[in-house]
Design an enzyme around this catalytic site. Sequence first.
Site, PDB file in Angstrom:
ATOM      1  N   ARG A  71       2.974  -7.235   9.119  1.00  0.00           N
ATOM      2  CA  ARG A  71       2.427  -6.141   9.844  1.00  0.00           C
ATOM      3  C   ARG A  71       2.664  -6.172  11.450  1.00  0.00           C
ATOM      4  O   ARG A  71       2.976  -5.151  11.964  1.00  0.00           O
ATOM      5  CB  ARG A  71       0.722  -6.499   9.829  1.00  0.00           C
ATOM      6  CG  ARG A  71       0.335  -6.083   8.420  1.00  0.00           C
ATOM      7  CD  ARG A  71      -1.362  -6.424   8.506  1.00  0.00           C
ATOM      8  NE  ARG A  71      -1.909  -6.111   7.071  1.00  0.00           N
ATOM      9  CZ  ARG A  71      -2.993  -6.463   6.859  1.00  0.00           C
ATOM     10  NH1 ARG A  71      -3.673  -7.477   7.528  1.00  0.00           N
ATOM     11  NH2 ARG A  71      -3.336  -6.149   5.696  1.00  0.00           N
ATOM     12  N   GLU A  99      -9.110 -10.487  -7.958  1.00  0.00           N
ATOM     13  CA  GLU A  99      -8.255  -9.266  -7.812  1.00  0.00           C
ATOM     14  C   GLU A  99      -7.002  -9.239  -8.832  1.00  0.00           C
ATOM     15  O   GLU A  99      -6.827  -8.212  -9.298  1.00  0.00           O
ATOM     16  CB  GLU A  99      -7.674  -9.290  -6.337  1.00  0.00           C
ATOM     17  CG  GLU A  99      -8.680  -8.950  -5.260  1.00  0.00           C
ATOM     18  CD  GLU A  99      -8.448  -9.271  -3.847  1.00  0.00           C
ATOM     19  OE1 GLU A  99      -7.287  -9.762  -3.580  1.00  0.00           O
ATOM     20  OE2 GLU A  99      -9.063  -9.057  -3.033  1.00  0.00           O
ATOM     21  N   PHE A 121     -15.177   3.396   7.575  1.00  0.00           N
ATOM     22  CA  PHE A 121     -13.714   3.505   6.964  1.00  0.00           C
ATOM     23  C   PHE A 121     -13.753   3.199   5.303  1.00  0.00           C
ATOM     24  O   PHE A 121     -12.571   3.833   4.912  1.00  0.00           O
ATOM     25  CB  PHE A 121     -12.826   2.424   7.714  1.00  0.00           C
ATOM     26  CG  PHE A 121     -13.061   1.100   7.167  1.00  0.00           C
ATOM     27  CD1 PHE A 121     -12.569   0.561   6.219  1.00  0.00           C
ATOM     28  CD2 PHE A 121     -13.827   0.231   8.163  1.00  0.00           C
ATOM     29  CE1 PHE A 121     -12.855  -1.026   5.668  1.00  0.00           C
ATOM     30  CE2 PHE A 121     -13.885  -1.084   7.985  1.00  0.00           C
ATOM     31  CZ  PHE A 121     -13.472  -1.616   6.714  1.00  0.00           C
ATOM     32  N   HIS A 134      -1.679  -5.347   1.426  1.00  0.00           N
ATOM     33  CA  HIS A 134      -2.877  -6.273   0.954  1.00  0.00           C
ATOM     34  C   HIS A 134      -2.718  -7.784   0.618  1.00  0.00           C
ATOM     35  O   HIS A 134      -1.523  -7.654  -0.115  1.00  0.00           O
ATOM     36  CB  HIS A 134      -3.830  -5.572  -0.022  1.00  0.00           C
ATOM     37  CG  HIS A 134      -4.966  -6.465  -0.562  1.00  0.00           C
ATOM     38  ND1 HIS A 134      -6.202  -6.453   0.140  1.00  0.00           N
ATOM     39  CD2 HIS A 134      -4.831  -7.247  -1.638  1.00  0.00           C
ATOM     40  CE1 HIS A 134      -6.940  -7.565  -0.544  1.00  0.00           C
ATOM     41  NE2 HIS A 134      -5.943  -7.881  -1.553  1.00  0.00           N
ATOM     42  N   ASN A 147      -1.441  -0.388   7.196  1.00  0.00           N
ATOM     43  CA  ASN A 147      -0.995  -1.565   7.623  1.00  0.00           C
ATOM     44  C   ASN A 147      -0.464  -2.127   6.534  1.00  0.00           C
ATOM     45  O   ASN A 147      -0.070  -3.519   6.362  1.00  0.00           O
ATOM     46  CB  ASN A 147      -2.274  -2.647   8.131  1.00  0.00           C
ATOM     47  CG  ASN A 147      -3.225  -2.945   7.088  1.00  0.00           C
ATOM     48  OD1 ASN A 147      -3.192  -2.353   5.947  1.00  0.00           O
ATOM     49  ND2 ASN A 147      -4.241  -3.602   7.535  1.00  0.00           N
ATOM     50  N   TYR A 206     -12.062  -2.887  -3.107  1.00  0.00           N
ATOM     51  CA  TYR A 206     -12.500  -2.737  -1.624  1.00  0.00           C
ATOM     52  C   TYR A 206     -14.002  -2.816  -1.740  1.00  0.00           C
ATOM     53  O   TYR A 206     -14.730  -2.401  -0.827  1.00  0.00           O
ATOM     54  CB  TYR A 206     -11.988  -1.892  -0.966  1.00  0.00           C
ATOM     55  CG  TYR A 206     -10.503  -2.010  -0.513  1.00  0.00           C
ATOM     56  CD1 TYR A 206     -10.092  -3.048   0.286  1.00  0.00           C
ATOM     57  CD2 TYR A 206      -9.595  -1.222  -0.690  1.00  0.00           C
ATOM     58  CE1 TYR A 206      -8.944  -3.572   0.867  1.00  0.00           C
ATOM     59  CE2 TYR A 206      -8.160  -1.393  -0.159  1.00  0.00           C
ATOM     60  CZ  TYR A 206      -7.916  -2.254   0.623  1.00  0.00           C
ATOM     61  OH  TYR A 206      -6.635  -2.616   0.998  1.00  0.00           O
ATOM     62  N   LYS A 217       0.667  -1.267   0.113  1.00  0.00           N
ATOM     63  CA  LYS A 217       0.191   0.049   0.016  1.00  0.00           C
ATOM     64  C   LYS A 217       0.884   1.287   0.076  1.00  0.00           C
ATOM     65  O   LYS A 217       1.972   1.261   0.308  1.00  0.00           O
ATOM     66  CB  LYS A 217      -0.784   0.015   1.162  1.00  0.00           C
ATOM     67  CG  LYS A 217      -1.805  -1.160   1.114  1.00  0.00           C
ATOM     68  CD  LYS A 217      -2.665  -1.115   2.523  1.00  0.00           C
ATOM     69  CE  LYS A 217      -3.636  -2.279   2.665  1.00  0.00           C
ATOM     70  NZ  LYS A 217      -4.705  -2.458   3.825  1.00  0.00           N
TER      71      LYS A 217
HETATM   72  P1  GDP Z   1      -7.275  -7.339   5.382  1.00  0.00           P
HETATM   73  O1  GDP Z   1      -7.824  -8.326   4.411  1.00  0.00           O
HETATM   74  O2  GDP Z   1      -6.574  -7.912   6.560  1.00  0.00           O
HETATM   75  O3  GDP Z   1      -6.380  -6.225   4.690  1.00  0.00           O
HETATM   76  O4  GDP Z   1      -8.493  -6.646   6.315  1.00  0.00           O
HETATM   77  P2  GDP Z   1      -9.809  -6.362   5.780  1.00  0.00           P
HETATM   78  O5  GDP Z   1     -10.369  -7.153   4.491  1.00  0.00           O
HETATM   79  O6  GDP Z   1     -10.731  -6.818   6.910  1.00  0.00           O
HETATM   80  O7  GDP Z   1     -10.006  -4.787   5.488  1.00  0.00           O
HETATM   81  C1  GDP Z   1      -9.699  -4.177   4.318  1.00  0.00           C
HETATM   82  C2  GDP Z   1      -8.507  -3.002   4.762  1.00  0.00           C
HETATM   83  O8  GDP Z   1      -9.350  -2.092   5.192  1.00  0.00           O
HETATM   84  C3  GDP Z   1      -7.508  -3.450   6.114  1.00  0.00           C
HETATM   85  O9  GDP Z   1      -6.308  -3.998   5.575  1.00  0.00           O
HETATM   86  C4  GDP Z   1      -7.372  -1.780   6.495  1.00  0.00           C
HETATM   87  O10 GDP Z   1      -6.346  -1.090   6.047  1.00  0.00           O
HETATM   88  C5  GDP Z   1      -8.627  -1.058   6.299  1.00  0.00           C
HETATM   89  N1  GDP Z   1      -9.773  -1.338   7.749  1.00  0.00           N
HETATM   90  C6  GDP Z   1     -10.344  -2.540   7.922  1.00  0.00           C
HETATM   91  N2  GDP Z   1     -11.040  -2.253   9.196  1.00  0.00           N
HETATM   92  C7  GDP Z   1     -10.652  -1.047   9.634  1.00  0.00           C
HETATM   93  C8  GDP Z   1     -11.250  -0.179  10.375  1.00  0.00           C
HETATM   94  O11 GDP Z   1     -11.818  -0.694  11.270  1.00  0.00           O
HETATM   95  N3  GDP Z   1     -10.583   1.153  10.468  1.00  0.00           N
HETATM   96  C9  GDP Z   1      -9.809   1.573   9.480  1.00  0.00           C
HETATM   97  N4  GDP Z   1      -9.408   2.811   9.540  1.00  0.00           N
HETATM   98  N5  GDP Z   1      -9.407   0.659   8.205  1.00  0.00           N
HETATM   99  C10 GDP Z   1      -9.968  -0.361   8.577  1.00  0.00           C
HETATM  100 MG    MG Z   2      -9.373  -8.270   3.168  1.00  0.00          MG
END
Ligand code: GDP
Ligand code: MG
Length: 152
Positions: free
Chosen positions: A104, A128, A59, A117, A114, A51, A11
Amino acid sequence: MATERTFLAIKPDGVQRGLVGEILGRFERKGFKLVGLKQLVPSRELAESHYGVHRERPFFAGLVAFITSGPVVAMVWEGDGVIASARKLIGATKPLEAEPGTIRGDLAVNIGRNVIHGSDAPETADFEIGLWFQPSELCEWTPADQVWRVEP
Ligand code: GDP
Ligand code: MG
């Protein structure tokens, strides 16, 4: 264990912090094969598709603004079980809950920054990869040391 492909993206925070080499190296050293690699600033349309599953989350707008804010390094990696293994190497979504030794866990502190992805399942990996790469951008190749990575 089936040979499969996954989509990973460093990212904008990872690129801005100069972590590209560190992160690529972790997947290279693990023994996975890089089959696609490019740097781009994602369009809003691309980010919103990528996304899309989070469209209704609070968010979402911030996430799209962040991911389109600068260069992303998009990658496709191939190997046995690479989808789940890459998720393990990446670590938990919340960096403070990610185990030390994971990307991470070692390199990030904040959920909104973080660093990387990774696709979470075969269906999302297919979606994707197709979203971010043209088929012609992916390389078919055999590492010279393949027999030292995987038992023939
Ligand atoms: P990942 O698959 O581990 O990347 O997580 P997710 O698919 O749940 O979420 C996608 C991305 O959205 C995450 O990597 C974070 O960058 C962001 N994200 C998810 N949950 C939150 C949240 O509660 N707050 C914020 N600011 N960003 C979030
Ligand atoms: Mg995810």
